[in-house]
Design an enzyme around this catalytic site. Structure first.
Site, PDB file in Angstrom:
ATOM      1  N   THR A   1      -1.674  -4.976  -5.220  1.00 34.26           N
ATOM      2  CA  THR A   1      -2.149  -3.615  -5.473  1.00 34.26           C
ATOM      3  C   THR A   1      -1.395  -2.956  -6.625  1.00 34.26           C
ATOM      4  O   THR A   1      -1.992  -2.288  -7.478  1.00 34.26           O
ATOM      5  CB  THR A   1      -2.015  -2.758  -4.193  1.00 34.26           C
ATOM      6  OG1 THR A   1      -2.905  -3.267  -3.203  1.00 34.26           O
ATOM      7  CG2 THR A   1      -2.342  -1.300  -4.469  1.00 34.26           C
TER       8      THR A   1
ATOM      9  N   CYS B   1       0.444  -9.155  -1.751  1.00 31.17           N
ATOM     10  CA  CYS B   1      -0.306  -7.970  -2.164  1.00 31.17           C
ATOM     11  C   CYS B   1      -0.145  -7.772  -3.674  1.00 31.17           C
ATOM     12  O   CYS B   1       0.974  -7.842  -4.197  1.00 31.17           O
ATOM     13  CB  CYS B   1       0.200  -6.736  -1.425  1.00 31.17           C
ATOM     14  SG  CYS B   1      -0.662  -5.207  -1.872  1.00 31.17           S
TER      15      CYS B   1
END
Length: 360
Positions: free
Chosen positions: A185, A183
């Site tokens: 993000t 991830c």
């Protein structure tokens, strides 16, 4: 603008403080939990570790293998009724969830799957950002349509939104923004929350309302899984730790790599075959191009694509994880997984382990 200056912790920031124990052996530890869910009124019994609804992890073959150990699987969103009907293995719907997004097509697919496979009683409503009003409305919509199904909803990382999703109809709230191994993000958006503190705060909020949480992301080893349970998580969801196994599918890639050793007889550097499997985040370019044909022009990729070491059958990995958690329990005097959080005292640390012989 405001700044919260109080300390927030991640798995790498703490260790368990050992305590006196009456347990004679790891085999004496019971890892099975029984949960009664707030809205669905259903009961779950099993080892509360979940495979994430990711490509290469949340597959039917993985679910079949994990269910043998009492573990749970959230199937990938791309699973179709035909895939379930054609699956030659054992379908244990008590240890699987159907996953869905929040658009109209997702809802239509969900209704079709549940109509054609009514044995499934758990729905995982999964988005990267669980803070939108639309997401809360969708959770309430699914609750109204399926009042006796157990609903998992997320992801969030704060107590207020944990409570909001529960009040909207979620039985279990998925906690974690940005901690996953694939991830990005936090890099792309600057948004996130240290996972250990997120678990502690969200678990407190959920338990006060008679609901449950899943720690989703950030675990790199069995010790991290144990820390998530110690912090109050009811379930722990794993992606990267279950990636690279036969049951996840994917093509095994073979590459010749140098070992660093010289073969005097052949007058050449020695090589060995390295086997890897592609693994990627579900908001990565790879995933979006696979499932939607493109990366929409209004967004960026929030996941990476990596090659993970091919690990063969998943059963040894499961045994390693469960063995580590049992060992944690013996160190802190917890005879059951249910008792682990009650027996947990964390100590802050600047160094987790001696890594002098760890390859870098």
């Amino acid at each position: 603008m405001r700044i919260e200056a109080d300390l927030k912790l991640d798995f790498a920031d703490v260790l368990f403080r050992p305590k006196r124990s009456t347990l004679k052996s790891r085999r004496d530890v019971n890892l099975t939990r029984t949960y009664h869910f707030k809205h669905s009124k259903k009961t779950y019994e099993g080892v509360p570790i979940m495979a994430a609804n990711m490509d290469g992890v949340g597959t039917l073959k993985m679910a079949e293998a994990l269910s043998e150990h009492g573990l749970f699987t959230c199937l990938v969103k791309s699973i179709k009724p035909a895939d379930i009907k054609a699956f030659p293995g054992k379908i244990d719907a008590n240890h699987m969830a159907i996953s869905t997004g929040t658009n109209e097509q997702d809802f239509a697919n969900l209704k079709t799957i549940l109509a054609e496979t009514p044995s499934f009683e758990t729905i995982c409503i999964d988005v990267a950002n669980g803070y939108s009003e639309h997401f809360g409305d969708f959770v309430a919509r699914v609750r109204a349509a399926y009042p006796t199904h157990t609903i998992i909803a997320g992801n969030v990382v704060t107590a207020d939104m944990t409570q909001e999703l529960i009040l909207r109809g979620a039985d279990i709230v998925k906690v974690g923004i940005g901690p996953g191994s694939v991830c990005t993000t936090r890099i792309q958006t600057g948004v996130g929350y240290p996972q250990l503190s997120a678990i502690i705060e969200c678990a407190d909020a959920a338990h006060g309302l008679g609901a449950h949480i899943i720690s989703d992301g950030g675990c790199t080893c069995p010790g991290d899984v144990a820390k998530a349970f110690g912090a109050g998580a009811d379930f722990v969801m794993l992606g990267g730790m279950f990636a690279g196994h036969d049951q996840g599918g994917g093509t095994v890639k073979e590459t010749n790599v140098f070992t660093g050793d010289w073969d005097a007889e052949a007058s050449n550097w020695k090589t060995e075959v390295k086997k890897t499997v592609e693994f990627y985040g579900m908001s990565s370019d790879t995933a979006m191009e696979k499932h939607y044909g493109e990366v929409a022009e209004y967004r960026s990729s929030e996941g990476r694509t990596v090659e993970v070491t091919y690990r063969g059958d998943v059963h040894p990995t499961v045994k390693d994880i469960l063995g580590g958690i049992r060992s944690t329990c013996t160190y802190v005097g917890a005879p059951t997984l249910k008792d682990l959080s009650k027996c947990t005292t964390f100590v802050r640390t600047a160094r987790q382990f001696n890594d002098v012989f760890v390859s870098r």
